[in-house]
Enzyme design. Structure first.
Site: not given
Ligand code: GDP
Length: 310
Positions: A11, A14-15, A17, A137, A164, A179
């Site tokens: 990997g 990726g971020l 790896g 997941y 992590p 994310h």
């Molecule tokens: P998690 O940490 O596994 O829940 O995944 P995420 O990094 O995708 O989301 C973290 C939190 O950020 C959750 O409460 C999402 O609803 C919130 N969030 C707010 N705005 C965003 C966005 O633009 N993208 C993502 N991925 N999450 C967001």
């Protein structure tokens, strides 16, 4: 692991790896085996085995995975559970068969129960139900940890697992499936450039996440590869969490965006809080170095130059 060891980073594009590769090269490890997704499909058992037969890696960082944020996990649950189970099962079993001396498997903090005592200790694993948006997941990632532990118990292998916190940094995936940090960097950057009035943040802004800069995680992985051989998975975080609303405010400042932040509460929040107890790795002598503002600034500048600017 010494500077001449044959090390396979699965990997490596990726971020996580890619950060491990950067650190290894910088530290003088020269013998790296790197195969892109196109060159080697790790969900394919025969191809994975042929690769191990030919290359015989001594040390292995298992950073290959199907990953994504809350939206991608919720939309493609079959891809997340299938691909992760296949990749890790093929790699872990083949590592045992071909005598890999040590393997470091990457888990994820989302494997802990949704409502978990904070900060989360390693012992909390499998003590409650998982947050539904990332359950497939998480189940795959738990299976990866259990595979390592079971092979250690039954066959005496040295396969360790790292859990992590929420990792972010350069080489992240900045589209909708990514994310929160990457997603918001893109949103604030575009809002600033295009002169929008507002940026929409998903959920209530109240969930709290522990954001770990990827170079710190890579540093921890190499440290653990050298110093840790226990059967227990080990948390890696920086010991502080941040609300999504505060994260948005920091990124707003970095992007010099003057408009409003709007919270779209029709979108899911996911786990209410996820702060790891990193006491075990701290006791071994490791600590994260990058504070959140610095890590976010580096990532924002990298995004501007390497993704948005192209
Ligand atoms: P998690 O940490 O596994 O829940 O995944 P995420 O990094 O995708 O989301 C973290 C939190 O950020 C959750 O409460 C999402 O609803 C919130 N969030 C707010 N705005 C965003 C966005 O633009 N993208 C993502 N991925 N999450 C967001």
């Amino acid at each position: 692991m010494n500077k001449n060891s044959l090390i396979y980073v699965a990997g490596h594009t990726g971020l996580i790896g890619s950060a491990i590769v950067r650190k290894l090269l910088k530290a003088g490890y020269k013998n790296l085996i790197l195969k892109s997704h196109r060159e080697l499909d790790l969900t394919n058992q025969k191809k994975t085995e042929a690769f191990f037969r030919k290359n015989k890696p001594e040390y292995l960082f298992l950073a290959a995975a199907k990953v994504g944020g809350i939206f991608a996990n919720d939309t493609y649950p079959a891809d997340f559970i299938y691909q992760n189970i296949m990749i890790q099962t093929n790699i872990i079993d083949t590592s045992y068969k071909y005598g890999v001396r040590k393997l470091l498997n990457l888990g994820s903090a989302c494997i802990y129960p949704k409502y978990c005592k904070q900060p989360i200790k390693e012992e909390s694993l499998l003590t409650g139900s998982i947050e539904p948006t990332n359950e497939p997941y998480a189940v795959a990632k738990i299976a990866g940890i259990k595979l390592c532990q079971s092979y250690n118990r039954q066959f005496g292998t040295n396969f360790i697992s790292v859990i992590p916190a929420n990792v972010y940094g350069i080489n992240d995936y900045f589209d909708k499936g990514g994310h929160v940090v990457a997603g918001l960097i893109k949103k604030f950057y575009e809002a600033k450039i295009k002169g929008y009035d507002s940026v929409t943040v998903w959920g209530t802004g109240k969930p709290r996440r522990e954001f770990l800069y990827v170079d710190d995680l890579a540093d921890a992985c190499i440290f653990l590869m050298k110093k840790y051989s226990g059967n227990e998975a080990i948390n890696v975080g920086r010991g502080r969490d941040t609300s999504i609303a505060d994260l948005a405010r920091i990124l707003k400042k970095i992007a010099e965006f003057k408009g409003k932040i709007i919270f779209d509460t029709s979108k899911p929040d996911g786990m209410p809080q996820r702060l790891l107890d990193s006491g075990k790795i701290t006791a071994l002598g490791w600590r994260a170095k990058t504070d959140i503002e610095k890590g976010l600034r580096i990532t924002y500048e990298w995004y501007k130059k390497s993704i948005a600017g192209k």
